[in-house]
Design an enzyme around this catalytic site. Sequence first.
Site, PDB file in Angstrom:
ATOM      1  N   TYR A 352     -12.763 -18.761 -91.705  1.00 55.60           N
ATOM      2  CA  TYR A 352     -11.975 -18.412 -92.317  1.00 55.60           C
ATOM      3  C   TYR A 352     -11.113 -16.984 -91.302  1.00 55.60           C
ATOM      4  O   TYR A 352     -12.054 -16.213 -91.921  1.00 55.60           O
ATOM      5  CB  TYR A 352     -11.982 -17.699 -93.817  1.00 55.60           C
ATOM      6  CG  TYR A 352     -10.865 -17.226 -94.486  1.00 55.60           C
ATOM      7  CD1 TYR A 352      -9.909 -17.073 -94.380  1.00 55.60           C
ATOM      8  CD2 TYR A 352     -11.519 -17.737 -95.813  1.00 55.60           C
ATOM      9  CE1 TYR A 352      -8.323 -16.748 -95.389  1.00 55.60           C
ATOM     10  CE2 TYR A 352     -10.117 -17.408 -97.031  1.00 55.60           C
ATOM     11  CZ  TYR A 352      -8.812 -16.410 -96.515  1.00 55.60           C
ATOM     12  OH  TYR A 352      -7.835 -16.966 -97.489  1.00 55.60           O
ATOM     13  N   CYS A 353      -9.638 -16.529 -91.300  1.00 50.70           N
ATOM     14  CA  CYS A 353      -9.514 -15.513 -90.250  1.00 50.70           C
ATOM     15  C   CYS A 353     -10.285 -15.257 -89.252  1.00 50.70           C
ATOM     16  O   CYS A 353     -10.923 -15.895 -88.586  1.00 50.70           O
ATOM     17  CB  CYS A 353      -8.987 -14.361 -91.563  1.00 50.70           C
ATOM     18  SG  CYS A 353      -8.742 -13.243 -90.757  1.00 50.70           S
TER      19      CYS A 353
END
Length: 619
Positions: A352-353
Site C-alpha cells: 500500500y502506497c
Amino acid sequence: MDETEGGTAADIFAEMLKMQSEAARAVLATTIPDERAVAEWGETAGQLQKMWLDFHVPAEQDVDAPVPLFADPAQWMGLMQAWYQQMPYLDVQRQQALWNEGIALWEDILAQYGIGQDGTGEALAEPHLPRTDRRFADPAWREQPVYALIHQTYLLFADRLQEMVGEVGGIDEAERDQLRFALRNVLDAMSPSNFPLTNPVVLERTLDTHGANLVKGMERLAADLERGQLTHTDSSKFKLGENIACTPGKVVHETPLYQLIQYSPATDEVAAVPVVIFPPWINRFYILDLNPKKSFVKWAVEQGLTVFVVSWRSADESMADVTWDDYVRAQIDAIDHIRERLGVPSVHAIGYCVAGTTLAATLAVLARRGQADKVRSTTFFTAQVDFERAGELKHFVDETQLALIKQASQGGFLDGRYMAATFNLLRGSDLIWNYVVNHYLLGEDYPAFDLLHWNGDVTNLPSKWHSAYLRDLYRDNKLVQPDALSADGTPIDLTLIKTPAYIQAGREDHIAPPDSVWKLTTTLAGPVRFVLAGSGHIAGVVNPPAARKYQYWTNEKQAASLEDFLAGSTEHPGSWWTDWIAWLATLDGERVKATGKRKPGGRGDKVIEDAPGRYVAMR
C-alpha cells in the site's frame, strides 16, 4: 489606473469591509443584553483574556492587547489587500478588469436584494448568487446582502487570481504548479469563513452562547498548540484491540523494525497460498482494520484467506541509521518467515502506497537473485514507481524543503506530526480550515470518527530513509531507471519483474494520482490487471462491498494510457474488492484445512502476543 474611476481594485474590499462592519455593529446594537447576559459576557471576556495571556503573551508585552479572536477584521482586510497589491502578475490592466468585474458583481447582488443606486428596488424572494462553495453553504451567508457581498467578492477574487497563475511568464511548469499550490493555500487561509467578524454563522453562535463557543475554541487551540497537532476527532472513543484494529490474531514474528501479525481463520478451509500485506509506515497498519464493517483484513479472512499484516515500528533514536534497504530486507524477511512457518513455496504480497513502491523494489531484488518464485502474485494499492507525475507532494522536494526536513529531523527521525501537517496542507480547506471554523470558532463537539482518529495517530520516520526517498524517487525519479538504485547490495531493475500484478488506483487520489499509478502497468514485465476505483487515497481502498459505495472501472483490452483505459472501460457499482478476490482465485484454486499453524497460537505454536501488538501503540 485613474483613481477617479474608483481607485484600485483593492478598494472594493475596503468598501466591503465598511459595509460588513456597519452591519455587524447594527446587529450588536439591537441585541440588548440583560443583567445575566452582561455577567456571562464579562466572564467570557475574562476567560479569553486570561488564556491568551497565560499561553501566548510575553511578560514585556502590553497585557491590555486584545484577544486575536476578537480582532478588528480590518487587520485581516489590510493583510489581504497588501498581499493582493504585491502579486507580481497583477498589472494595471488586470486590476482595472478585476475592478470592473467586481463592480458589476456588486451591482447585480445589491439589485437582487432590492438595493438600487437610488436606494430603492425590489428584492428577489431567493437571490441567485453566481458562485457556490460549501464553506458558504449556510443560509446565513445569503440572508443579508453584506455577507453575500463578502463571500461572493472573495470567491471572485480567488477565481481570478488562480486563473492568472496560468498566464505568468518566465517560469516552467513545475514552478507554475508550486505557485498555484502556494496561492491556493494562501487563499484558503484568507477565506472570510475563517474569521469571527466576517462569518455570520460564528457571529450568531457567539451571540447565542455569550461567547462560550470562543472560550471553548481557545481552550482547544491552546491544547493543539501544546501537542503540536490539529485535532480532528474525539480520540477518547477509540481503543486498539477493542473497537479499532480488533480482528482476532497473534503476533507471530518480531524484529526491531516490524511485527508480523497472523489473523485467525474464519473458515474451515483456506487458500493454500497465504497473503501478506505491507502497509505504509507513514501511518499505522490498522487503516486496513479500522472496524469490523470497514476492515479489509476481516473481509479477506472471511473469504478464506490466510492473512498476515506487517505492523511497522514508529521511528525513534534507535532507528537513526535505518534506510530504504532495511525496509526491503524487512519485506523479504516477512515473506521468508511466512513461507517457513506454513511450509509453502510462495505468498501473495500486497503493498500500500510507499510500501507498494518498496514492494516493487523488493520484487526486483528477488528477480535479480533468481528468487522471484517466492511471490506468487503482487497487488499494489495506490502505489507509484515513476514519480514524474507524482502530484502535489513534489512541491516538498526542492532543496529548500529538503533542508527544512533535515533541520526538523532531531535524533535521527522525523516527527510524524510534520508529515501529518504536510498531508493536511494538501487539502487545507477540508483538513485544516474546516476544523478551525467548526471546533475553534463555533465550538462544536469533535466527532467520533475512526478514520480521522487513524489519520491523527502519527508515526515517526527514520530521517535517512525519508530524505533519500524524497531525493532519489520524488525529485530524481531514479526507481524507473534500471540499476540507478540498489537495495541490500542488489541493483534494482523493475523491468525484470514478471510476477502477476493487480494494480489499484483511486480516481480522485491527490497523493498517488491515477495517471502516476498507471505507469506501473508500462514498467512491469509480467501480466497486469489495472483497476480504477472511485474516490481517493483512503476511501478508494477502504471500500467494503457491504457499504455499496462508489464504483470501479475495468478494461479487458490492452490500453496505451489511462485515457485509453477509461475510454474503453466498464463501470461497476460498489467495491473493487470482489474483483480482486476473483482475480486471486484465477491464480490458485487449491484449498487446505485451516489447522496447525494456520490457526496462530494453537497447541504447540509459540506466539509473541495478541494482535494488534505493541508496535502499533508506540509513539
